[in-house]
Design a protein around this motif. Structure first.
Motif, PDB file in Angstrom:
ATOM      1  N   ALA A   1       0.808  -1.214   0.000  1.00 30.05           N
ATOM      2  CA  ALA A   1       0.000   0.000   0.000  1.00 30.05           C
ATOM      3  C   ALA A   1       0.844   1.268   0.000  1.00 30.05           C
ATOM      4  O   ALA A   1       0.557   2.232  -0.697  1.00 30.05           O
ATOM      5  CB  ALA A   1      -0.932   0.002   1.211  1.00 30.05           C
ATOM      6  N   GLY A   2       1.891   1.284   0.820  1.00 22.66           N
ATOM      7  CA  GLY A   2       2.678   2.497   0.925  1.00 22.66           C
ATOM      8  C   GLY A   2       3.619   2.699  -0.237  1.00 22.66           C
ATOM      9  O   GLY A   2       3.972   3.819  -0.567  1.00 22.66           O
ATOM     10  N   GLY A   3       4.029   1.621  -0.859  1.00 22.98           N
ATOM     11  CA  GLY A   3       4.962   1.717  -1.968  1.00 22.98           C
ATOM     12  C   GLY A   3       6.405   1.677  -1.508  1.00 22.98           C
ATOM     13  O   GLY A   3       6.716   1.924  -0.347  1.00 22.98           O
TER      14      GLY A   3
ATOM     15  N   PRO B   1      20.517   9.643   6.273  1.00 20.72           N
ATOM     16  CA  PRO B   1      19.774   9.296   7.486  1.00 20.72           C
ATOM     17  C   PRO B   1      18.685  10.310   7.842  1.00 20.72           C
ATOM     18  O   PRO B   1      17.603   9.926   8.288  1.00 20.72           O
ATOM     19  CB  PRO B   1      20.860   9.258   8.573  1.00 20.72           C
ATOM     20  N   ARG B   2      18.938  11.592   7.633  1.00 21.20           N
ATOM     21  CA  ARG B   2      17.936  12.610   7.952  1.00 21.20           C
ATOM     22  C   ARG B   2      16.703  12.468   7.069  1.00 21.20           C
ATOM     23  O   ARG B   2      15.568  12.562   7.554  1.00 21.20           O
ATOM     24  CB  ARG B   2      18.541  14.008   7.793  1.00 21.20           C
ATOM     25  N   ALA B   3      16.918  12.259   5.777  1.00 19.97           N
ATOM     26  CA  ALA B   3      15.791  12.150   4.856  1.00 19.97           C
ATOM     27  C   ALA B   3      14.965  10.896   5.136  1.00 19.97           C
ATOM     28  O   ALA B   3      13.730  10.943   5.174  1.00 19.97           O
ATOM     29  CB  ALA B   3      16.298  12.146   3.414  1.00 19.97           C
ATOM     30  N   ILE B   4      15.634   9.765   5.350  1.00 20.10           N
ATOM     31  CA  ILE B   4      14.903   8.521   5.605  1.00 20.10           C
ATOM     32  C   ILE B   4      14.166   8.598   6.929  1.00 20.10           C
ATOM     33  O   ILE B   4      13.020   8.141   7.052  1.00 20.10           O
ATOM     34  CB  ILE B   4      15.875   7.323   5.570  1.00 20.10           C
ATOM     35  N   SER B   5      14.787   9.203   7.935  1.00 20.11           N
ATOM     36  CA  SER B   5      14.128   9.357   9.230  1.00 20.11           C
ATOM     37  C   SER B   5      12.854  10.181   9.099  1.00 20.11           C
ATOM     38  O   SER B   5      11.815   9.858   9.694  1.00 20.11           O
ATOM     39  CB  SER B   5      15.086  10.012  10.226  1.00 20.11           C
TER      40      SER B   5
ATOM     41  N   HIS C   1       5.488   9.181   7.007  1.00 18.21           N
ATOM     42  CA  HIS C   1       4.803   8.230   6.117  1.00 18.21           C
ATOM     43  C   HIS C   1       5.355   6.823   6.367  1.00 18.21           C
ATOM     44  O   HIS C   1       6.087   6.274   5.536  1.00 18.21           O
ATOM     45  CB  HIS C   1       4.987   8.625   4.650  1.00 18.21           C
ATOM     46  N   PRO C   2       5.030   6.226   7.492  1.00 18.67           N
ATOM     47  CA  PRO C   2       5.622   4.933   7.865  1.00 18.67           C
ATOM     48  C   PRO C   2       5.294   3.787   6.911  1.00 18.67           C
ATOM     49  O   PRO C   2       5.978   2.762   6.930  1.00 18.67           O
ATOM     50  CB  PRO C   2       5.052   4.676   9.265  1.00 18.67           C
ATOM     51  N   ALA C   3       4.256   3.942   6.075  1.00 17.49           N
ATOM     52  CA  ALA C   3       3.906   2.860   5.140  1.00 17.49           C
ATOM     53  C   ALA C   3       4.844   2.808   3.943  1.00 17.49           C
ATOM     54  O   ALA C   3       4.857   1.816   3.207  1.00 17.49           O
ATOM     55  CB  ALA C   3       2.471   3.020   4.654  1.00 17.49           C
ATOM     56  N   ILE C   4       5.635   3.847   3.750  1.00 14.37           N
ATOM     57  CA  ILE C   4       6.570   3.870   2.620  1.00 14.37           C
ATOM     58  C   ILE C   4       7.858   3.156   3.006  1.00 14.37           C
ATOM     59  O   ILE C   4       8.431   3.406   4.071  1.00 14.37           O
ATOM     60  CB  ILE C   4       6.884   5.323   2.194  1.00 14.37           C
ATOM     61  N   THR C   5       8.287   2.268   2.146  1.00 11.67           N
ATOM     62  CA  THR C   5       9.555   1.559   2.354  1.00 11.67           C
ATOM     63  C   THR C   5      10.619   2.172   1.465  1.00 11.67           C
ATOM     64  O   THR C   5      10.427   2.319   0.261  1.00 11.67           O
ATOM     65  CB  THR C   5       9.402   0.064   2.012  1.00 11.67           C
ATOM     66  N   VAL C   6      11.739   2.558   2.069  1.00 11.28           N
ATOM     67  CA  VAL C   6      12.867   3.095   1.303  1.00 11.28           C
ATOM     68  C   VAL C   6      14.005   2.087   1.344  1.00 11.28           C
ATOM     69  O   VAL C   6      14.447   1.694   2.426  1.00 11.28           O
ATOM     70  CB  VAL C   6      13.349   4.446   1.876  1.00 11.28           C
TER      71      VAL C   6
END
Length: 307
Positions: free
Chosen positions: A93-95, A111-115, A121-126
């Protein structure tokens, strides 16, 4: 031209060759023999009725036909992978956003951007991968990376000559800095003259060209003394802290230096500017990709506030 019998294996091999730049590197990454990779590429070229790769001494380059096949192969393979994830019950769902980054960007910016994305948007996986700028550009072209944080130095040419041109956005532009041990004579001042760098010992790693060293001040009028060869930037800084030598550093990494390291500017000689650039293929971004791009912009402003 008949693509009806082209296998997914051939498409994956082709994408890997396009991304890695050589048959040998692709074979290593896939766990295949080089001859097996060559057979898959030959099969695909017969089906396409065109040469897809131009063989060069330094590797391979996509022909016009190869770019067409790669663009569509990336779409097909992404759809197949998404289907497999959904059937396996993995969250979709998050992509997912695939981010590439050049080594020093991983110390602070990444780290700042991923944090920030995880927080809002915790549903997004990076997912991320480190690589040189040329490798990351090939990954964008191959469709295995959605965004790439790359580095550029004067005269700031495009990262490749392929078509369509990549969309490039400058996140930051700052002067290169010098990291010195706090006990070193050069640490006594905020800036040093380029002439003071003669005869110093350097901590550096090989760049894409064997003639260059990442970590040595550019344009020195002498053959540099490389005391330690290191690829990892944080390892370089720890060696600086130990008094083992000097190394160059991007301005954005100044906040990440360990105790025992002082960051100074260098005066004299050409101004050594460096850009941190966000690169992607042209076209509309997915919402998760756009959100990560926005987080990278915000993180770059935090790390490199306007002068």
């Amino acid at each position: 031209m008949d693509f009806t019998d082209v296998s997914l294996v051939a498409l994956r091999v082709f994408r890997e060759v396009a991304e890695r730049g050589t048959f040998t590197a692709a074979a290593t990454a896939l766990g295949y023999t080089q001859s097996a990779v060559s057979r898959q590429i030959a099969t695909l070229e017969r089906a396409a009725g065109n040469q897809l790769l131009e063989r060069r001494r330094e590797g391979v380059a996509l022909t016009d036909a190869g770019q067409v096949v790669l663009r569509n192969a990336a779409t097909v393979l992404d759809q197949i992978d998404a289907t497999a994830r959904e059937l396996a019950g993995l969250p979709v769902a998050g992509g997912t956003v695939r981010l590439g980054w050049f080594p020093s960007a991983g110390a602070v910016l990444l780290p700042r951007a991923i944090s920030a994305v995880r927080r809002t948007h915790p549903a997004i996986t990076v997912t991320t991968r480190e690589g040189s700028t040329p490798a990351l550009v090939r990954a964008l072209r191959a469709g295995t990376t959605d965004l790439a944080v790359i580095a550029s130095a004067p005269p700031f040419r495009p990262p490749d000559a392929e078509s369509p041109a990549l969309k490039l956005e400058t996140l930051a532009e700052r002067s290169l800095r010098l990291a010195v041990p706090t006990g070193h004579p050069l640490a006594a001042h905020d800036s040093v003259d380029v002439a003071d760098l003669r005869g110093q010992r350097w901590i550096a790693g090989p760049a894409s060209s064997s003639e260059l060293w990442m970590g040595v001040w550019p344009g020195l009028d002498e053959r540099p003394v490389i005391a330690h060869t290191v690829r990892d930037w944080l390892a370089k800084l720890q060696l600086v802290a130990a008094g083992a030598g000097l190394t160059t550093i991007s301005a954005s990494m100044a906040s990440a230096v360990p105790p025992g390291v002082r960051v100074v500017t260098v005066r004299g000689g050409p101004q050594e500017l460096r850009r941190t650039i966000l690169a992607r293929l042209p076209g509309r971004m997915t919402e998760p990709t756009a959100l990560l791009a926005a987080a990278l912009r915000a993180a770059a402003l935090e790390v490199n506030p306007p002068l």
